[in-house]
Design an enzyme around this catalytic site. Structure first.
Site, mmCIF file in Angstrom:
data_model
loop_
_atom_site.group_PDB
_atom_site.id
_atom_site.type_symbol
_atom_site.label_atom_id
_atom_site.label_comp_id
_atom_site.label_asym_id
_atom_site.label_seq_id
_atom_site.Cartn_x
_atom_site.Cartn_y
_atom_site.Cartn_z
ATOM 1 N N GLU A 1 41.437 40.430 43.808
ATOM 2 C CA GLU A 1 40.507 39.423 43.643
ATOM 3 C C GLU A 1 39.428 39.819 42.374
ATOM 4 O O GLU A 1 38.756 39.026 41.886
ATOM 5 C CB GLU A 1 39.667 39.188 44.962
ATOM 6 C CG GLU A 1 38.736 38.059 44.907
ATOM 7 C CD GLU A 1 38.100 37.773 46.476
ATOM 8 O OE1 GLU A 1 37.363 36.940 46.569
ATOM 9 O OE2 GLU A 1 38.463 38.609 47.129
ATOM 10 N N ASP B 1 28.847 34.286 44.452
ATOM 11 C CA ASP B 1 28.104 34.369 45.690
ATOM 12 C C ASP B 1 27.097 35.397 46.095
ATOM 13 O O ASP B 1 26.034 34.914 46.478
ATOM 14 C CB ASP B 1 29.139 34.477 46.835
ATOM 15 C CG ASP B 1 30.158 33.495 46.855
ATOM 16 O OD1 ASP B 1 30.364 32.685 45.750
ATOM 17 O OD2 ASP B 1 31.261 33.418 47.535
#
Length: 432
Positions: A400, A168
């Site tokens: 994550e 991202d």
């Protein structure tokens, strides 16, 4: 290791939501496209029924034009921004009528995820029966990409939003954002209520993200208009690698099933064109790595990231290119004080080892690299990637993403009890 596997299975069981998995509690409360593919691979080791269901639910949200969205909003939740009401997927005439979603996609992992289910299944006949209808949907998705996202008919598809890359807020996009004049949007971030803001994209970055979506919405997510007007238009090696690998998986599965000669011929044609263009256009000999290409501004983005090495997984590099890639990887990313593999070049001034895709290690990319390195028989480095991944999770938990620096203290970042981290650790633990 058995204990670690049990913990990983528990993470997946806790994140299962009646037909699909969420990436983790609070931070990501919906179904994400490429997450689901990776999650299904982990589930296949201990619950094939759920693995199949995960993929069925994802593909059930496919649009009539073959497009598969990056988020499917199965439930109402105010813990995530931007949600369904911002994205307005209904603006596209062929969008799913059954599910609200985003109007962008993610790296196309469904093809090779289904192939992994087949390879892991003990009952090949039964699994083929279950996945065959899904293969046709994945084929239609690939058809969508080559028909709508390949501007110059070169076998390389573009992404129109950085979220489509999966990486991202990579430093790769900084140069593109400098060319953009985005409004100062007023909105309430939800991610920073769950996670330290220093680990997340900035407000200014979010303004750019929202601006690109607003442009797409203004044209009802029409692909031709997006290609014409989006300030962000990139050929991404990770995204195209996933597509090429999924093509390869479809080819193998269609050959096993039989009676799909036309599809097989088309897939072979796509593969030949894509791999040729990939090596000619995206390999930078000076950097010794695959790079991104900015189609909007017609220039290469000459930076090395973990995405630069992912083409190994799809068998794209020649043996000569593969050797060069490994040299680059180990010189920049593989020093003794580093875990493999940081998401961005640790020798760059743009490297940030704590911030999302600007430097941390991600287990999903490590899994891709591990399998790619094995394919080219770089066995020792493959083992290091696997062992580094397991060591990070053992030390810090199923986060994550992780700091690539070995001398840092607590380095598990982002969401905890993260589904694809758990799923792909299960897969690596079972790969001997």
């Amino acid at each position: 290791m058995k204990e670690l596997q049990k913990q990983a299975m528990k993470v997946l069981e806790n994140n299962w939501k009646d037909g699909f998995s969420i990436p983790c509690q609070n931070l990501y409360p919906f179904q994400w496209n490429w997450d689901s593919g990776f999650i299904a691979i982990g589930l296949a080791h201990f619950d094939m029924e759920k693995a199949v269901k995960e993929m069925e639910t994802l593909l059930d949200a496919q649009w009539d034009n073959g497009f598969i969205p990056h988020i499917i909003f199965h439930t109402e939740s105010d813990t995530y921004f931007p949600g369904a009401d911002f994205h307005c997927s209904h603006l596209h005439p062929l969008a799913s009528k059954k599910y609200k979603s985003t109007g962008m996609t993610q790296p196309p992992v469904a093809g090779f995820a289904l192939h992994e289910l087949y390879k892991k299944s003990k009952d090949k006949t039964q699994i083929l029966k279950a996945i065959e209808p899904m293969l046709h949907k994945v084929y239609k998705n690939h058809e969508y990409f080559y028909n709508n996202r390949d501007l110059h008919n070169e076998g390389l598809v573009y992404i129109y939003h950085n979220w489509e890359s999966g990486t991202d807020n990579s430093p790769l996009w900084d140069d593109i954002f400098k060319t953009m004049q985005s409004p100062d949007f007023t909105f309430e971030r939800r991610d920073t209520t769950h996670v330290d803001a220093s680990q997340r994209p900035s407000k200014k970055e979010y303004d750019h993200y929202l601006n690109i979506i607003e442009i797409a919405k203004a044209h009802n997510y029409n692909d031709q208009k997006i290609a014409e007007l989006s300030p962000f238009l990139v050929q991404d090696p990770l995204f195209n690698t996933m597509l090429i690998k999924s093509n390869e998986s479809l080819l193998e599965l269609y050959k096993i099933i039989g009676n799909n000669e036309e599809k097989i011929q088309q897939l072979e044609a796509w593969q030949a064109k894509s791999i040729k263009s990939f090596n000619e256009k995206l390999f930078n000999k000076e950097l010794g790595a695959y790079i991104h290409y900015d189609l909007r501004n017609e220039k290469p983005l000459n930076y090395v990231s973990s995405s630069s090495f992912t083409p190994l997984y799809a068998g794209i590099p020649t043996k000569e290119y593969a050797a060069v890639l490994i040299k680059t990887m180990m010189e920049k990313f593989g020093k003794d004080h580093q875990y493999l593999c940081a998401s961005f070049d640790p020798t760059s001034e743009r490297y940030n080892p704590r911030k999302y895709w600007r430097g941390p290690v991600w287990i999903n990319v490590n899994w891709i690299l591990y399998n790619g390195l094995k394919k080219y028989e770089f066995t020792q480095i493959a083992e290091r990637v696997k062992n580094d991944s397991i060591a990070l999770v053992e030390k810090f938990g199923f986060y994550e993403y992780f700091d690539a620096r070995k001398d840092e203290g607590e380095t598990g970042y982002g969401g905890n009890n993260f589904s694809w981290t758990a799923a792909l650790i299960i897969d690596m633990l079972n790969d001997n």
